[in-house]
Design a protein around this motif. Structure first.
Motif, PDB file in Angstrom:
ATOM      1  N   LEU A  19       0.755  -1.044  -0.036  1.00 40.27           N
ATOM      2  CA  LEU A  19       0.003  -0.061  -0.113  1.00 40.27           C
ATOM      3  C   LEU A  19       0.828   1.382  -0.029  1.00 40.27           C
ATOM      4  N   LYS A  20       2.051   1.236   0.632  1.00 39.55           N
ATOM      5  CA  LYS A  20       2.882   2.392   0.630  1.00 39.55           C
ATOM      6  C   LYS A  20       3.515   2.898  -0.679  1.00 39.55           C
ATOM      7  N   ARG A  21       3.313   1.650  -1.396  1.00 39.99           N
ATOM      8  CA  ARG A  21       3.946   1.827  -3.047  1.00 39.99           C
ATOM      9  C   ARG A  21       2.869   2.386  -4.061  1.00 39.99           C
ATOM     10  N   ILE A  22       1.556   2.462  -3.799  1.00 42.36           N
ATOM     11  CA  ILE A  22       0.503   2.622  -4.521  1.00 42.36           C
ATOM     12  C   ILE A  22      -0.079   4.118  -4.135  1.00 42.36           C
ATOM     13  N   GLU A  23      -0.310   4.887  -5.364  1.00 42.90           N
ATOM     14  CA  GLU A  23      -0.653   6.408  -4.945  1.00 42.90           C
ATOM     15  C   GLU A  23      -2.038   6.573  -5.683  1.00 42.90           C
ATOM     16  N   PRO A  24      -3.254   6.775  -4.474  1.00 42.72           N
ATOM     17  CA  PRO A  24      -4.432   6.852  -5.300  1.00 42.72           C
ATOM     18  C   PRO A  24      -4.383   8.425  -5.601  1.00 42.72           C
ATOM     19  N   LYS A  25      -5.243   8.739  -6.620  1.00 43.31           N
ATOM     20  CA  LYS A  25      -5.335   9.899  -7.491  1.00 43.31           C
ATOM     21  C   LYS A  25      -6.742  10.367  -7.604  1.00 43.31           C
ATOM     22  N   SER A  26      -6.965  11.609  -7.804  1.00 37.42           N
ATOM     23  CA  SER A  26      -8.331  12.086  -8.457  1.00 37.42           C
ATOM     24  C   SER A  26      -8.172  12.505  -9.605  1.00 37.42           C
ATOM     25  N   TYR A  27      -9.197  12.424 -10.642  1.00 35.25           N
ATOM     26  CA  TYR A  27      -8.855  12.975 -12.057  1.00 35.25           C
ATOM     27  C   TYR A  27     -10.314  12.840 -12.475  1.00 35.25           C
ATOM     28  N   PHE A  28     -10.249  13.508 -14.057  1.00 32.73           N
ATOM     29  CA  PHE A  28     -11.459  13.375 -14.782  1.00 32.73           C
ATOM     30  C   PHE A  28     -11.060  12.795 -15.850  1.00 32.73           C
ATOM     31  N   TYR A  29     -12.236  11.921 -16.557  1.00 36.94           N
ATOM     32  CA  TYR A  29     -11.881  11.197 -17.658  1.00 36.94           C
ATOM     33  C   TYR A  29     -12.030  12.148 -18.850  1.00 36.94           C
ATOM     34  N   LYS A  30     -11.240  12.033 -19.883  1.00 32.64           N
ATOM     35  CA  LYS A  30     -11.411  12.832 -21.227  1.00 32.64           C
ATOM     36  C   LYS A  30     -12.908  12.313 -21.618  1.00 32.64           C
ATOM     37  N   GLN A  31     -13.348  13.344 -22.316  1.00 33.37           N
ATOM     38  CA  GLN A  31     -14.531  13.028 -23.174  1.00 33.37           C
ATOM     39  C   GLN A  31     -14.551  12.929 -24.695  1.00 33.37           C
ATOM     40  N   ASP A  32     -13.055  13.273 -25.198  1.00 36.92           N
ATOM     41  CA  ASP A  32     -13.063  13.379 -26.569  1.00 36.92           C
ATOM     42  C   ASP A  32     -12.064  12.312 -26.961  1.00 36.92           C
ATOM     43  N   GLY A  33     -11.807  12.181 -28.435  1.00 39.57           N
ATOM     44  CA  GLY A  33     -10.795  11.265 -28.880  1.00 39.57           C
ATOM     45  C   GLY A  33     -11.230   9.659 -28.623  1.00 39.57           C
ATOM     46  N   ASP A  34     -10.295   9.092 -28.555  1.00 39.78           N
ATOM     47  CA  ASP A  34     -10.531   7.763 -28.007  1.00 39.78           C
ATOM     48  C   ASP A  34     -11.277   7.246 -26.868  1.00 39.78           C
ATOM     49  N   ALA A  35     -11.044   8.397 -25.869  1.00 41.47           N
ATOM     50  CA  ALA A  35     -11.828   8.216 -24.446  1.00 41.47           C
ATOM     51  C   ALA A  35     -13.306   8.546 -24.706  1.00 41.47           C
ATOM     52  N   GLY A  36     -13.510   9.162 -25.654  1.00 39.66           N
ATOM     53  CA  GLY A  36     -15.125   9.540 -26.085  1.00 39.66           C
ATOM     54  C   GLY A  36     -15.744   8.334 -26.372  1.00 39.66           C
ATOM     55  N   TYR A  37     -15.286   7.276 -26.770  1.00 36.35           N
ATOM     56  CA  TYR A  37     -16.023   6.164 -27.473  1.00 36.35           C
ATOM     57  C   TYR A  37     -16.555   5.101 -26.235  1.00 36.35           C
TER      58      TYR A  37
END
Length: 115
Positions: A19-37
């Motif tokens: 657990l010390k080696r993993i880093e939780p993050k906050s983020y937003f998903y892209k809504q365009d390009g390949d991610a949009g699909y």
């Protein structure tokens, strides 16, 4: 799940170290390009970056391929995290932490009794 469906069963060691080696993050998903699909959720998300988690827990990250869909050529390739697979690691880390707390409490009690 049922023991009879499993083999090569091993205890998870050093879960706190994992657990010390993993880093939780906050983020937003892209809504365009390949991610949009992929029709990903809007708004702030909480989780892990698959490429980072893969360095620590490679079995919990899988390569995925999603067709772009009707009248669209090609596929969207990405890495996916098995979040449910993190539960046993988290559970073991809590157990290890509790064991450490109990040892420290015993040390405190022993020191208080020496007064």
């Amino acid at each position: 799940s049922d023991r009879k469906l499993k083999y090569d069963i091993n205890k998870i060691d050093n879960a706190r170290g994992i657990l010390k080696r993993i880093e939780p993050k906050s983020y937003f998903y892209k809504q365009d390009g390949d991610a949009g699909y992929l029709n990903l959720s809007e708004g702030r998300q909480y989780g892990f970056i698959a490429q980072e988690l893969e360095l620590v827990l490679p079995d919990l990250v899988k390569d995925q391929v999603q067709p772009k869909g009707f009248k669209k050529e090609g596929n969207v390739e990405y890495k996916a995290v098995n979040y449910v697979g993190l539960i046993p690691v988290l559970t073991q880390a809590l157990k290890e932490q509790q064991e450490l707390i109990e040892k420290l409490e015993l040390c405190i009690t022993e020191l208080e009794n020496k007064k």
